[in-house]
Motif scaffolding. Structure first.
Motif, PDB file in Angstrom:
ATOM      1  N   VAL A  91     -31.144  52.513 105.358  1.00 51.78           N
ATOM      2  CA  VAL A  91     -31.201  53.436 106.491  1.00 51.78           C
ATOM      3  C   VAL A  91     -31.772  54.777 106.053  1.00 51.78           C
ATOM      4  O   VAL A  91     -32.621  55.367 106.753  1.00 51.78           O
ATOM      5  N   GLU A  92     -31.338  55.269 104.900  1.00 52.48           N
ATOM      6  CA  GLU A  92     -31.830  56.555 104.414  1.00 52.48           C
ATOM      7  C   GLU A  92     -33.322  56.514 104.145  1.00 52.48           C
ATOM      8  O   GLU A  92     -34.057  57.463 104.444  1.00 52.48           O
ATOM      9  N   VAL A  93     -33.797  55.425 103.585  1.00 50.20           N
ATOM     10  CA  VAL A  93     -35.229  55.287 103.311  1.00 50.20           C
ATOM     11  C   VAL A  93     -36.014  55.278 104.618  1.00 50.20           C
ATOM     12  O   VAL A  93     -37.030  55.970 104.761  1.00 50.20           O
ATOM     13  N   ILE A  94     -35.547  54.491 105.586  1.00 45.58           N
ATOM     14  CA  ILE A  94     -36.236  54.403 106.877  1.00 45.58           C
ATOM     15  C   ILE A  94     -36.281  55.768 107.555  1.00 45.58           C
ATOM     16  O   ILE A  94     -37.311  56.170 108.116  1.00 45.58           O
ATOM     17  N   ARG A  95     -35.190  56.476 107.491  1.00 51.82           N
ATOM     18  CA  ARG A  95     -35.096  57.775 108.159  1.00 51.82           C
ATOM     19  C   ARG A  95     -36.162  58.749 107.658  1.00 51.82           C
ATOM     20  O   ARG A  95     -36.696  59.553 108.426  1.00 51.82           O
ATOM     21  N   LYS A  96     -36.515  58.642 106.372  1.00 52.69           N
ATOM     22  CA  LYS A  96     -37.445  59.600 105.762  1.00 52.69           C
ATOM     23  C   LYS A  96     -38.912  59.205 105.887  1.00 52.69           C
ATOM     24  O   LYS A  96     -39.803  60.018 105.641  1.00 52.69           O
ATOM     25  N   LEU A  97     -39.165  57.947 106.260  1.00 52.97           N
ATOM     26  CA  LEU A  97     -40.550  57.481 106.322  1.00 52.97           C
ATOM     27  C   LEU A  97     -41.278  58.019 107.553  1.00 52.97           C
ATOM     28  O   LEU A  97     -40.676  58.288 108.585  1.00 52.97           O
ATOM     29  N   LYS A  98     -42.601  58.143 107.440  1.00 53.01           N
ATOM     30  CA  LYS A  98     -43.430  58.530 108.568  1.00 53.01           C
ATOM     31  C   LYS A  98     -43.365  57.450 109.637  1.00 53.01           C
ATOM     32  O   LYS A  98     -43.437  56.255 109.335  1.00 53.01           O
ATOM     33  N   LYS A  99     -43.220  57.859 110.872  1.00 53.53           N
ATOM     34  CA  LYS A  99     -43.061  56.910 111.967  1.00 53.53           C
ATOM     35  C   LYS A  99     -44.411  56.646 112.652  1.00 53.53           C
ATOM     36  O   LYS A  99     -45.297  57.497 112.614  1.00 53.53           O
ATOM     37  N   PRO A 100     -44.611  55.494 113.285  1.00 50.25           N
ATOM     38  CA  PRO A 100     -43.650  54.395 113.435  1.00 50.25           C
ATOM     39  C   PRO A 100     -43.546  53.538 112.179  1.00 50.25           C
ATOM     40  O   PRO A 100     -44.480  53.464 111.381  1.00 50.25           O
ATOM     41  N   VAL A 101     -42.397  52.888 112.033  1.00 47.77           N
ATOM     42  CA  VAL A 101     -42.115  52.023 110.893  1.00 47.77           C
ATOM     43  C   VAL A 101     -41.817  50.613 111.402  1.00 47.77           C
ATOM     44  O   VAL A 101     -41.022  50.440 112.327  1.00 47.77           O
ATOM     45  N   LYS A 102     -42.455  49.611 110.814  1.00 49.81           N
ATOM     46  CA  LYS A 102     -42.211  48.205 111.162  1.00 49.81           C
ATOM     47  C   LYS A 102     -41.420  47.555 110.034  1.00 49.81           C
ATOM     48  O   LYS A 102     -41.821  47.636 108.869  1.00 49.81           O
ATOM     49  N   ILE A 103     -40.333  46.899 110.388  1.00 45.64           N
ATOM     50  CA  ILE A 103     -39.438  46.288 109.401  1.00 45.64           C
ATOM     51  C   ILE A 103     -39.206  44.833 109.768  1.00 45.64           C
ATOM     52  O   ILE A 103     -38.760  44.529 110.884  1.00 45.64           O
ATOM     53  N   MET A 104     -39.508  43.937 108.841  1.00 44.12           N
ATOM     54  CA  MET A 104     -39.248  42.523 109.070  1.00 44.12           C
ATOM     55  C   MET A 104     -38.066  42.081 108.210  1.00 44.12           C
ATOM     56  O   MET A 104     -38.026  42.364 107.005  1.00 44.12           O
ATOM     57  N   ILE A 105     -37.125  41.396 108.856  1.00 42.87           N
ATOM     58  CA  ILE A 105     -35.910  40.935 108.169  1.00 42.87           C
ATOM     59  C   ILE A 105     -35.988  39.426 108.034  1.00 42.87           C
ATOM     60  O   ILE A 105     -36.128  38.707 109.030  1.00 42.87           O
ATOM     61  N   ILE A 106     -35.919  38.944 106.791  1.00 47.54           N
ATOM     62  CA  ILE A 106     -36.008  37.507 106.559  1.00 47.54           C
ATOM     63  C   ILE A 106     -34.798  37.017 105.772  1.00 47.54           C
ATOM     64  O   ILE A 106     -34.175  37.770 105.017  1.00 47.54           O
ATOM     65  N   GLY A 107     -34.482  35.762 105.963  1.00 45.27           N
ATOM     66  CA  GLY A 107     -33.351  35.148 105.279  1.00 45.27           C
ATOM     67  C   GLY A 107     -33.120  33.768 105.853  1.00 45.27           C
ATOM     68  O   GLY A 107     -33.583  33.448 106.951  1.00 45.27           O
ATOM     69  N   SER A 108     -32.397  32.951 105.135  1.00 46.23           N
ATOM     70  CA  SER A 108     -32.125  31.593 105.596  1.00 46.23           C
ATOM     71  C   SER A 108     -31.088  31.616 106.714  1.00 46.23           C
ATOM     72  O   SER A 108     -30.609  32.681 107.129  1.00 46.23           O
ATOM     73  N   VAL A 109     -30.723  30.454 107.200  1.00 51.62           N
ATOM     74  CA  VAL A 109     -29.723  30.329 108.262  1.00 51.62           C
ATOM     75  C   VAL A 109     -28.401  30.932 107.787  1.00 51.62           C
ATOM     76  O   VAL A 109     -27.987  30.748 106.643  1.00 51.62           O
ATOM     77  N   ASP A 110     -27.746  31.682 108.678  1.00 55.66           N
ATOM     78  CA  ASP A 110     -26.444  32.303 108.383  1.00 55.66           C
ATOM     79  C   ASP A 110     -26.488  33.200 107.155  1.00 55.66           C
ATOM     80  O   ASP A 110     -25.589  33.185 106.316  1.00 55.66           O
ATOM     81  N   SER A 111     -27.544  33.999 107.062  1.00 56.26           N
ATOM     82  CA  SER A 111     -27.639  34.955 105.956  1.00 56.26           C
ATOM     83  C   SER A 111     -27.302  36.376 106.404  1.00 56.26           C
ATOM     84  O   SER A 111     -27.259  37.296 105.588  1.00 56.26           O
ATOM     85  N   GLY A 112     -27.070  36.569 107.703  1.00 53.17           N
ATOM     86  CA  GLY A 112     -26.693  37.888 108.201  1.00 53.17           C
ATOM     87  C   GLY A 112     -27.851  38.720 108.735  1.00 53.17           C
ATOM     88  O   GLY A 112     -27.731  39.942 108.853  1.00 53.17           O
TER      89      GLY A 112
END
Length: 356
Positions: free
Chosen positions: A18-39
């Motif tokens: 969250v802290e890293v995202i907050r400081k980055l120049k906007k807009p910011v695109k974030i992709m979240i990857i993980g297997s089934v039931d990884s949160g």
């Protein structure tokens, strides 16, 4: 029933992101990857809420078509939460892209196109775009994630993994895209196949709760996602020949180049074999309770319908949908999906892509 709810009791590495995202120049695109039931969805909800508290505008793209938070299933959805929320199903989508099934297998084109188009929409009004993905990360899932990353070009990839099971996906992007490798939380709950099915059943039921039946004139609208109306109508002689050869009742038939496509019902129960390079046959009953996308002129999905039946003689379709008359007047296309669902949410089965 929801798989993911907001909590700020998370491992410290999530707060560092969250802290890293907050400081980055906007807009910011974030992709979240993980297997089934990884949160993945839990993390999406956490990040979105923490960023909203910072006064940032957040767009969420829910592309986990089989375990959707933002209603309904079988589409990719874009929503913009305006205040702190508990779970994704509280968010009303601004746009959907129709996939028409609950698994990305055989539908990579739709998955990639949908995410790309919705990222383009999200970037117009959001400071941060969070892209929640499916749990398909092995086998063909590696290629799906690679292509999705390439077309969206995220600023950050968050990889939720136990060890290094996502290595095949993220390794090509090391040094090119900022990657956070986070451990799967010990609080993550594993859901059985039946639990997943029940979650979807509840979501289907909720979505179609206020549905009404409508008659649609198929001569006044485009039909896609199927070969059913391509080519030219078969002749009476061709219809009679096919019915005689295979003991069928043919309701509808087209000739596409040198290939026949028919909608039929069997007379008698015995094996039938034919060359699928020259003939495709769809069982009439498979069109009943089929999920369809109601598409606007820009290619986005205004909502879903359940196809009840098609009157091929009059070329009219009867379908159930929660869309009202004004919304239906905006659709220019009906796109056929590959999952059959009743209004009470019970799934009747998946069709292979080539079935239609």
């Amino acid at each position: 029933m929801n798989k993911a709810k907001y909590t700020n009791r998370v491992p410290e590495d999530r707060k560092e992101v969250v802290e890293v995202i907050r400081k980055l120049k906007k807009p910011v695109k974030i992709m979240i990857i993980g297997s089934v039931d990884s949160g993945k969805t839990t993390l999406t909800v956490f990040l979105a809420n923490e960023l909203l508290k910072e006064g940032l505008r957040v767009g969420i793209i829910d592309s986990d078509i089989g375990q959707k938070g933002i209603l309904p299933p079988a589409v990719i959805s874009l929503g913009f939460p305006e205040e702190v929320f508990t779970s994704l199903d509280e968010i009303k989508a601004k746009k959907h892209y129709f996939v028409g099934t609950i698994t990305p297998n055989q539908f990579f084109g739709e998955m990639i196109t949908g995410v790309k188009l919705l990222v383009n929409e999200a970037i117009k009004r959001a400071d941060v775009i969070l892209i929640d993905t499916t749990g398909l990360v092995h086998g063909p899932g590696v290629e799906l994630k690679r292509m999705k990353i390439e077309v969206t070009n995220p600023d950050i990839i968050i990889a939720l993994q136990k060890k290094d099971e996502l290595g095949n996906i993220i390794q090509p992007f090391e040094g090119k895209i900022r990657i956070f490798k986070l451990k799967i939380s010990e609080n993550v709950r594993i859901h059985t196949r039946e639990e997943r099915r029940k979650i979807r059943r509840d979501k289907w039921k909720r979505y179609f709760k206020e549905s009404h039946e409508w008659e649609i004139d198929l001569q006044q609208i485009n039909i896609s996602g199927t070969l059913m109306f391509q080519g030219t109508k078969i002749t009476e002689e061709e219809k009679n020949m096919l019915e005689s050869l295979f003991r069928w009742i043919i309701f509808h038939g087209r000739k596409i180049s040198n290939k026949y496509f028919v909608v039929k019902a069997n007379i008698g129960n015995f094996p039938r074999s034919f060359d699928r390079n020259t003939l495709m046959a769809c069982d009439f009953e498979n069109l009943s309770n089929l999920i369809v996308g109601l598409i606007d002129r820009k290619g986005f999905c205004l909502g879903l319908g359940i196809l009840k039946f098609i009157n091929f003689n009059e070329l009219k379709a009867h379908l159930m949908t929660p869309l009202n008359k004004e919304e239906l007047e905006k659709i220019t296309e009906i796109r056929l999906g590959r999952i059959r669902v009743r209004e009470d949410g019970e799934e009747l089965g998946l069709l292979p892509r080539e079935a239609l």
